[in-house]
Design a protein around this motif. Structure first.
Motif, PDB file in Angstrom:
ATOM      1  N   ILE A  14       0.826  -1.212   0.000  1.00  0.00           N
ATOM      2  CA  ILE A  14       0.000   0.000   0.000  1.00  0.00           C
ATOM      3  C   ILE A  14       0.866   1.272   0.000  1.00  0.00           C
ATOM      4  O   ILE A  14       0.331   2.383  -0.059  1.00  0.00           O
ATOM      5  CB  ILE A  14      -0.982   0.046   1.204  1.00  0.00           C
ATOM      6  CG1 ILE A  14      -0.231  -0.019   2.549  1.00  0.00           C
ATOM      7  CG2 ILE A  14      -2.023  -1.047   1.106  1.00  0.00           C
ATOM      8  CD1 ILE A  14      -1.110   0.205   3.774  1.00  0.00           C
ATOM      9  N   LEU A 243      -4.008  -0.135  13.127  1.00  0.00           N
ATOM     10  CA  LEU A 243      -2.745   0.343  12.573  1.00  0.00           C
ATOM     11  C   LEU A 243      -2.922   1.481  11.572  1.00  0.00           C
ATOM     12  O   LEU A 243      -2.039   2.308  11.404  1.00  0.00           O
ATOM     13  CB  LEU A 243      -2.023  -0.829  11.896  1.00  0.00           C
ATOM     14  CG  LEU A 243      -1.540  -1.953  12.814  1.00  0.00           C
ATOM     15  CD1 LEU A 243      -1.078  -3.157  11.991  1.00  0.00           C
ATOM     16  CD2 LEU A 243      -0.396  -1.456  13.689  1.00  0.00           C
ATOM     17  N   GLY A 244      -4.064   1.532  10.929  1.00  0.00           N
ATOM     18  CA  GLY A 244      -4.290   2.536   9.884  1.00  0.00           C
ATOM     19  C   GLY A 244      -4.266   3.967  10.388  1.00  0.00           C
ATOM     20  O   GLY A 244      -4.155   4.914   9.616  1.00  0.00           O
ATOM     21  N   HIS A 262       2.595   0.776  10.592  1.00  0.00           N
ATOM     22  CA  HIS A 262       2.275  -0.537  10.010  1.00  0.00           C
ATOM     23  C   HIS A 262       3.190  -0.894   8.839  1.00  0.00           C
ATOM     24  O   HIS A 262       4.004  -0.078   8.387  1.00  0.00           O
ATOM     25  CB  HIS A 262       0.814  -0.574   9.570  1.00  0.00           C
ATOM     26  CG  HIS A 262       0.456   0.508   8.602  1.00  0.00           C
ATOM     27  ND1 HIS A 262       0.842   0.484   7.298  1.00  0.00           N
ATOM     28  CD2 HIS A 262      -0.234   1.668   8.777  1.00  0.00           C
ATOM     29  CE1 HIS A 262       0.394   1.563   6.685  1.00  0.00           C
ATOM     30  NE2 HIS A 262      -0.259   2.311   7.561  1.00  0.00           N
ATOM     31  N   GLY A 263       3.003  -2.129   8.359  1.00  0.00           N
ATOM     32  CA  GLY A 263       3.788  -2.616   7.233  1.00  0.00           C
ATOM     33  C   GLY A 263       3.066  -2.397   5.911  1.00  0.00           C
ATOM     34  O   GLY A 263       2.142  -1.574   5.827  1.00  0.00           O
ATOM     35  N   ALA A 264       3.510  -3.142   4.891  1.00  0.00           N
ATOM     36  CA  ALA A 264       3.061  -2.883   3.520  1.00  0.00           C
ATOM     37  C   ALA A 264       1.652  -3.397   3.231  1.00  0.00           C
ATOM     38  O   ALA A 264       1.107  -3.111   2.159  1.00  0.00           O
ATOM     39  CB  ALA A 264       4.058  -3.487   2.544  1.00  0.00           C
ATOM     40  N   ALA A 265       1.037  -4.147   4.153  1.00  0.00           N
ATOM     41  CA  ALA A 265      -0.356  -4.624   4.034  1.00  0.00           C
ATOM     42  C   ALA A 265      -0.684  -5.114   2.617  1.00  0.00           C
ATOM     43  O   ALA A 265      -1.583  -4.591   1.955  1.00  0.00           O
ATOM     44  CB  ALA A 265      -1.333  -3.530   4.475  1.00  0.00           C
ATOM     45  N   ASP A 267      -2.271  -7.520   1.597  1.00  0.00           N
ATOM     46  CA  ASP A 267      -3.639  -8.036   1.404  1.00  0.00           C
ATOM     47  C   ASP A 267      -4.583  -6.996   0.807  1.00  0.00           C
ATOM     48  O   ASP A 267      -5.556  -7.344   0.156  1.00  0.00           O
ATOM     49  CB  ASP A 267      -4.208  -8.582   2.737  1.00  0.00           C
ATOM     50  CG  ASP A 267      -4.139  -7.574   3.880  1.00  0.00           C
ATOM     51  OD1 ASP A 267      -3.232  -6.715   3.865  1.00  0.00           O
ATOM     52  OD2 ASP A 267      -4.996  -7.638   4.775  1.00  0.00           O
ATOM     53  N   ILE A 268      -4.292  -5.713   1.026  1.00  0.00           N
ATOM     54  CA  ILE A 268      -5.198  -4.686   0.488  1.00  0.00           C
ATOM     55  C   ILE A 268      -4.492  -3.774  -0.533  1.00  0.00           C
ATOM     56  O   ILE A 268      -5.053  -2.757  -0.948  1.00  0.00           O
ATOM     57  CB  ILE A 268      -5.830  -3.823   1.626  1.00  0.00           C
ATOM     58  CG1 ILE A 268      -4.743  -3.215   2.540  1.00  0.00           C
ATOM     59  CG2 ILE A 268      -6.834  -4.620   2.442  1.00  0.00           C
ATOM     60  CD1 ILE A 268      -5.273  -2.111   3.444  1.00  0.00           C
ATOM     61  N   ALA A 274      -6.589   1.392   1.509  1.00  0.00           N
ATOM     62  CA  ALA A 274      -5.810   1.675   2.732  1.00  0.00           C
ATOM     63  C   ALA A 274      -6.241   2.986   3.366  1.00  0.00           C
ATOM     64  O   ALA A 274      -6.670   3.918   2.689  1.00  0.00           O
ATOM     65  CB  ALA A 274      -4.325   1.740   2.387  1.00  0.00           C
ATOM     66  N   ASN A 275      -6.089   3.043   4.662  1.00  0.00           N
ATOM     67  CA  ASN A 275      -6.338   4.276   5.404  1.00  0.00           C
ATOM     68  C   ASN A 275      -5.062   5.132   5.353  1.00  0.00           C
ATOM     69  O   ASN A 275      -4.030   4.728   5.879  1.00  0.00           O
ATOM     70  CB  ASN A 275      -6.677   3.910   6.853  1.00  0.00           C
ATOM     71  CG  ASN A 275      -7.049   5.103   7.686  1.00  0.00           C
ATOM     72  OD1 ASN A 275      -6.888   6.236   7.251  1.00  0.00           O
ATOM     73  ND2 ASN A 275      -7.557   4.853   8.878  1.00  0.00           N
ATOM     74  N   SER A 278      -2.412   7.165   8.723  1.00  0.00           N
ATOM     75  CA  SER A 278      -1.124   6.865   9.347  1.00  0.00           C
ATOM     76  C   SER A 278      -0.006   7.704   8.734  1.00  0.00           C
ATOM     77  O   SER A 278       0.814   8.272   9.457  1.00  0.00           O
ATOM     78  CB  SER A 278      -0.801   5.378   9.215  1.00  0.00           C
ATOM     79  OG  SER A 278      -0.861   5.018   7.844  1.00  0.00           O
ATOM     80  N   ASP A 322     -11.178   0.195   6.985  1.00  0.00           N
ATOM     81  CA  ASP A 322     -10.551  -0.461   8.141  1.00  0.00           C
ATOM     82  C   ASP A 322     -11.161  -0.001   9.463  1.00  0.00           C
ATOM     83  O   ASP A 322     -11.099  -0.715  10.460  1.00  0.00           O
ATOM     84  CB  ASP A 322      -9.033  -0.196   8.157  1.00  0.00           C
ATOM     85  CG  ASP A 322      -8.714   1.289   8.162  1.00  0.00           C
ATOM     86  OD1 ASP A 322      -9.314   2.024   7.373  1.00  0.00           O
ATOM     87  OD2 ASP A 322      -7.878   1.702   8.988  1.00  0.00           O
TER      88      ASP A 322
HETATM   89  P1  ATP Z   1       4.946  -5.844   9.200  1.00  0.00           P
HETATM   90  O1  ATP Z   1       5.441  -7.161   9.685  1.00  0.00           O
HETATM   91  O2  ATP Z   1       5.809  -5.250   8.130  1.00  0.00           O
HETATM   92  O3  ATP Z   1       4.590  -4.869  10.286  1.00  0.00           O
HETATM   93  P2  ATP Z   1       2.419  -7.153   8.731  1.00  0.00           P
HETATM   94  O4  ATP Z   1       2.225  -8.002   7.525  1.00  0.00           O
HETATM   95  O5  ATP Z   1       2.558  -7.751  10.064  1.00  0.00           O
HETATM   96  O6  ATP Z   1       3.594  -6.113   8.416  1.00  0.00           O
HETATM   97  P3  ATP Z   1       0.875  -4.840   8.397  1.00  0.00           P
HETATM   98  O7  ATP Z   1       1.185  -4.692   6.955  1.00  0.00           O
HETATM   99  O8  ATP Z   1       1.521  -3.910   9.341  1.00  0.00           O
HETATM  100  O9  ATP Z   1       1.183  -6.271   8.856  1.00  0.00           O
HETATM  101  O10 ATP Z   1      -0.685  -4.770   8.626  1.00  0.00           O
HETATM  102  C1  ATP Z   1      -1.467  -5.790   9.217  1.00  0.00           C
HETATM  103  C2  ATP Z   1      -2.873  -5.686   8.643  1.00  0.00           C
HETATM  104  O11 ATP Z   1      -3.475  -4.464   9.103  1.00  0.00           O
HETATM  105  C3  ATP Z   1      -2.856  -5.583   7.141  1.00  0.00           C
HETATM  106  O12 ATP Z   1      -2.890  -6.855   6.603  1.00  0.00           O
HETATM  107  C4  ATP Z   1      -4.045  -4.743   6.820  1.00  0.00           C
HETATM  108  O13 ATP Z   1      -5.180  -5.536   6.649  1.00  0.00           O
HETATM  109  C5  ATP Z   1      -4.200  -3.852   8.055  1.00  0.00           C
HETATM  110  N1  ATP Z   1      -3.622  -2.519   7.800  1.00  0.00           N
HETATM  111  C6  ATP Z   1      -2.375  -2.089   8.050  1.00  0.00           C
HETATM  112  N2  ATP Z   1      -2.222  -0.829   7.683  1.00  0.00           N
HETATM  113  C7  ATP Z   1      -3.392  -0.413   7.173  1.00  0.00           C
HETATM  114  C8  ATP Z   1      -3.872   0.827   6.623  1.00  0.00           C
HETATM  115  N3  ATP Z   1      -3.102   1.922   6.499  1.00  0.00           N
HETATM  116  N4  ATP Z   1      -5.148   0.857   6.207  1.00  0.00           N
HETATM  117  C9  ATP Z   1      -5.960  -0.195   6.331  1.00  0.00           C
HETATM  118  N5  ATP Z   1      -5.570  -1.380   6.848  1.00  0.00           N
HETATM  119  C10 ATP Z   1      -4.308  -1.500   7.252  1.00  0.00           C
END
Ligand code: ATP
Length: 341
Positions: A14, A243-244, A262-265, A267-268, A274-275, A278, A322
């Motif tokens: 994202i 996290l968003g 948060h990370g690269a998410a 899944d979305i 994405a929100n 953040s 989210d």
């Molecule tokens: P990392 O290990 O790099 O922190 P991760 O895979 O554990 O990454 P994140 O990418 O941080 O997890 O996010 C976890 C979940 O939270 C995502 O899969 C997503 O569904 C949701 N999420 C995170 N950030 C956002 C955002 N900005 N907007 C909406 N949903 C989000």
């Protein structure tokens, strides 16, 4: 008229969508106020690794070095090869992660306003892991007086500067890691003596993680070591709605880098779902830091507009998926831009 050179790392997953939202808001500020941003977008992360053979290409490092602050969207699998390297390169010793309650967000508590100040340079993040035999690994956890002192000082100064409960709690596990966390705790206690107007206490990390769920409103500034800070700040982000909404700052003496918690998410990714709050709230933290560094109250005001606009929208239940809304990333960012002035 003040002009600031900002490097913008677009990242993976994202990341590019968030970077575009942040760019839009910074350009809105440039268009509508006397604060001007020159933004240089640069690559880092998985896509950069594929393209240039390096997750953090030299060309990116050059641009970041020439900028006055860096705003970074999340990167994917190669995150450690980007952020940990940048933290070390610029000695970004304080990782600052506010967790604040906002209106109309499904959350555990409605009254939270805390900040985690995480030591960002040592602990197990040095990556010193060794096999003693095929089936056994020893990991070194590093704690120094110097790093503990400067993070504790930063935490107390944060507690003094913010309009909060004027409390610092040092979180550690000195009953198990007697030497390392014992040193961290004793340094925090010494530093506390130099800040008598701030109420000081200590918690073991297990109790802290429990209290963050049970009484999150009680916290003001949490100061802790690298790994505990990583975990507790994600927990705090979740307590206020996920996290968003979570911004972060990596602060050094002369440079700072701002990024979502948060990370690269993946899944979305690519779904405009994405929100962007953040990264927009990270941009607000960047404005505050630049304001402080350059004694420029105008940029601080522009930063506050970002957060105020987000709060205004949330109060009207205009939000992304989210947190229970229906707006896309671009719709939300456009509304933030429109509500700022
Ligand atoms: P990392 O290990 O790099 O922190 P991760 O895979 O554990 O990454 P994140 O990418 O941080 O997890 O996010 C976890 C979940 O939270 C995502 O899969 C997503 O569904 C949701 N999420 C995170 N950030 C956002 C955002 N900005 N907007 C909406 N949903 C989000």
């Amino acid at each position: 008229m003040a002009r600031y050179d900002i490097s913008l790392i677009t990242g993976d997953g994202i990341g590019p969508e968030l970077a575009a939202a942040a760019k839009k808001i910074l350009e809105t500020i440039s268009d509508r106020s006397s604060t001007k941003f020159s933004i240089r977008e640069v690559e880092a992360g998985d896509a950069a690794l594929k393209k240039h053979g390096k997750a953090l290409p030299d060309s990116t490092v050059d641009v970041v070095k020439k900028s006055q602050a860096c705003l970074k969207a999340p990167v994917g699998e190669s995150a450690a090869d980007v952020i940990i390297v940048l933290r070390r390169m610029f000695d970004l010793y304080a990782n600052v992660r506010p967790a604040r309650s906002y209106p109309n967000i499904p959350a555990l508590s409605r009254n939270v306003d805390l900040v985690t100040v995480r030591e960002n340079t040592e602990d197990v993040y040095l990556g010193w892991e060794f096999n003693t035999d095929e089936d056994t690994v020893v990991a070194l956890r590093v704690t120094s007086r110097k790093a503990s002192q400067r993070i504790a000082e930063y935490a107390f100064k944060t507690a003094e500067a913010r309009n909060g409960k004027r409390k610092v709690v040092a979180v550690h596990k000195s009953n198990v890691m007697r030497k390392g966390d014992g040193l961290f705790a004793s340094v925090c206690k010494e530093v506390a003596k130099r800040h008598p107007k701030i109420q000081y206490s200590e918690l073991y990390v297990d109790a802290a993680s429990m209290n963050l769920i049970r009484n999150p409103e009680e916290f003001d500034v949490i100061v802790t070591t690298n790994l505990f800070g990583d975990i507790l700040s994600d927990e705090a982000a979740q307590v206020v709605g996920g996290l968003g909404m979570g911004p972060a700052a990596n602060i050094g003496e002369g440079f700072a880098l701002f990024e979502p918690v948060h990370g690269a998410a993946f899944d979305i990714a690519g779904k405009n779902a994405a929100n962007p709050s953040s990264i927009l709230l990270s941009a607000k933290m960047m404005a505050e830091w630049l304001a402080d560094k350059h004694r420029d109250q105008k940029i601080a005001e522009e930063g506050r507009r970002i957060e105020d606009a987000i709060i205004k929208l949330l109060a009207k239940n205009q939000k992304t998926k989210d947190i229970g809304g229906a707006l896309t990333t671009t719709q939300f960012a456009d509304l933030v831009a429109k509500s700022m002035y």
